[in-house]
Design an enzyme around this catalytic site. Structure first.
Site, PDB file in Angstrom:
ATOM      1  N   LEU A  34      77.314  51.959  44.634  1.00  0.00           N
ATOM      2  CA  LEU A  34      77.508  51.409  43.208  1.00  0.00           C
ATOM      3  C   LEU A  34      76.438  50.643  42.790  1.00  0.00           C
ATOM      4  CD1 LEU A  34      81.389  50.764  42.482  1.00  0.00           C
ATOM      5  CD2 LEU A  34      80.001  53.162  42.055  1.00  0.00           C
ATOM      6  N   ALA A  76      70.364  57.396  47.942  1.00  0.00           N
ATOM      7  CA  ALA A  76      69.009  57.133  48.289  1.00  0.00           C
ATOM      8  C   ALA A  76      68.366  56.437  47.372  1.00  0.00           C
ATOM      9  CB  ALA A  76      68.267  58.571  48.722  1.00  0.00           C
ATOM     10  N   TYR A 142      58.384  57.676  48.440  1.00  0.00           N
ATOM     11  CA  TYR A 142      59.612  58.288  48.241  1.00  0.00           C
ATOM     12  C   TYR A 142      59.547  59.771  49.057  1.00  0.00           C
ATOM     13  CZ  TYR A 142      63.072  60.910  45.720  1.00  0.00           C
ATOM     14  OH  TYR A 142      64.032  61.862  45.256  1.00  0.00           O
ATOM     15  N   GLY A 284      49.356  58.760  40.348  1.00  0.00           N
ATOM     16  CA  GLY A 284      50.138  59.513  41.097  1.00  0.00           C
ATOM     17  C   GLY A 284      50.973  60.779  40.544  1.00  0.00           C
TER      18      GLY A 284
END
Ligand code: UFG
Length: 342
Positions: A34, A76, A142, A284
């Protein structure tokens, strides 16, 4: 009926998958800490275990408590920008949590695993649309962390026989067409919810990140795919893993829309202007990212039901305008469990 463990099932994509599983009559246990997820996004009747995947004992307890037919792993860290400030945290946490979960699944005799992966694996590709043979050159920590998670699952298959599918989503967008779930990130970084909030006057005007890209209108092009279609893809690949081998899929509509086109769609659907200004490029951001979904269609029969940009924006607008504070847990009515199939 089958039973599935969904990590991150209180989050954006995970919650839509939980709903789709319940609608076809499957049993679901959600594991979510959460930090990003919302209790109000978990249907009544679905067990919610509030825990972090780093807690291996707790994860083992969950597998001891239920026998799962498969695991769907969404939990994640997922902010590209944040991953470039704290790369080691992203690499370590996303890899080790996937490894912990895969090991626990193997120990419990669970044989199927679906991983939420990302188009961020592909960096800035030359060839469009992007199919599964495109080179892996992540442009962010990531993206790299998700590739490491995919690689860990390859080894879990080779050594332990855990069959897995990785779904590399392009731009997940939209909301449950029946208005039961939506997108509520803290912080919000995604274009469609930010544009909607700007139209609603809930936030500052939107900044368009660059108008000097080599695209027809100078703004970046992305492949927006409806979250309910994404959920359907997860169910299909999970079913296929019952007999099929481990596999990787790119998931998008195969259609590209520019930032300007998204703003126009929000204005069309909402009937309001989207206040915005032009800013510099965001570091990016590749100019164009569009998926080839041929392999997914061919192997699983998947095809998007909400492929049009207006349909995607309409569902996102409907949810957000009804929930201007998102899933504020004090305000949101409890989501009723989906009815069992007839
Ligand atoms: N954009 C703006 N202004 C904003 C926010 C976004 O102009 O305030 C632009 C971005 O530059 C980009 C497009 O809108 O061109 C979409 O941006 P999002 O942040 O909504 O999505 P991204 O394409 O950056 O990211 C998505 C997923 C990531 C994934 C990535 C893969 O959200 O998880 O695709 O490239 F890693």
């Amino acid at each position: 009926m089958a039973r599935f463990l969904v990590t991150g099932g209180a989050g954006y994509v995970g919650s839509h998958v939980v709903l789709a599983l319940r609608e076809r009559g499957d049993e679901v246990v959600v594991l979510d800490d959460l930090r990003q997820g919302h209790r109000a996004a978990v249907p009544v009747g679905v067990e919610l275990v509030v825990a972090n995947l780093a807690d291996r004992r707790r994860v083992d307890e969950v597998f001891a408590g239920w026998r799962f037919d498969g695991v769907l792993h969404f939990a994640a860290l997922s902010l590209v920008g944040e991953s470039m400030r704290e790369p080691m945290r992203y690499l370590a946490e996303n890899l080790s949590n996937t490894a912990n979960l895969a090991e626990a699944a193997v120990r419990a005799g669970c044989r199927r695993f679906v991983l939420s992966s990302t188009a961020a694996l592909f960096g800035n590709p030359e060839r469009m649309p992007i199919d599964e043979t495109a080179g892996i050159t992540p442009g962010s920590a990531y993206g790299e962390s998700k590739f490491m998670a995919e690689t860990a699952l390859d080894w879990a298959d080779r050594v332990h026989g855990l069959r897995s599918a990785a779904l590399r989503y392009f731009n997940a967008a939209g909301a449950d067409p029946q208005g039961r779930l939506g997108e509520d990130h803290q912080p919000e970084t995604h274009l469609i919810p930010l544009a909607i909030d700007a139209a609603l006057g809930l936030r500052d005007p939107l900044t368009v990140f660059g108008t000097d890209y080599p695209t027809p209108d100078g703004t970046c092009i992305r492949d927006y795919v409806h979250v309910t279609d994404l959920a359907d893809a997860h169910l299909r690949v999970m079913d296929a893993l019952e007999t099929g081998p481990s596999v990787r899929y790119n998931v998008g509509n195969g259609l590209g829309h520019s930032v300007k086109q998204v703003i126009e769609a929000v204005e069309r659907i909402s009937g309001r202007p989207v206040p915005h200004s032009i800013g510099p490029r965001r570091a990016g951001d590749p100019a164009v990212l569009v998926a080839s979904n041929e392999k997914l269609r061919r192997d699983t029969g998947w095809s998007p039901r909400y492929a049009g940009l207006d349909e995607i924006v309409r569902t996102a607008w409907a949810w957000r305008s009804a929930h201007p504070r998102g899933y504020d847990d004090r305000a949101a009515p409890a989501l009723q469990d989906a009815p069992p199939p007839a």
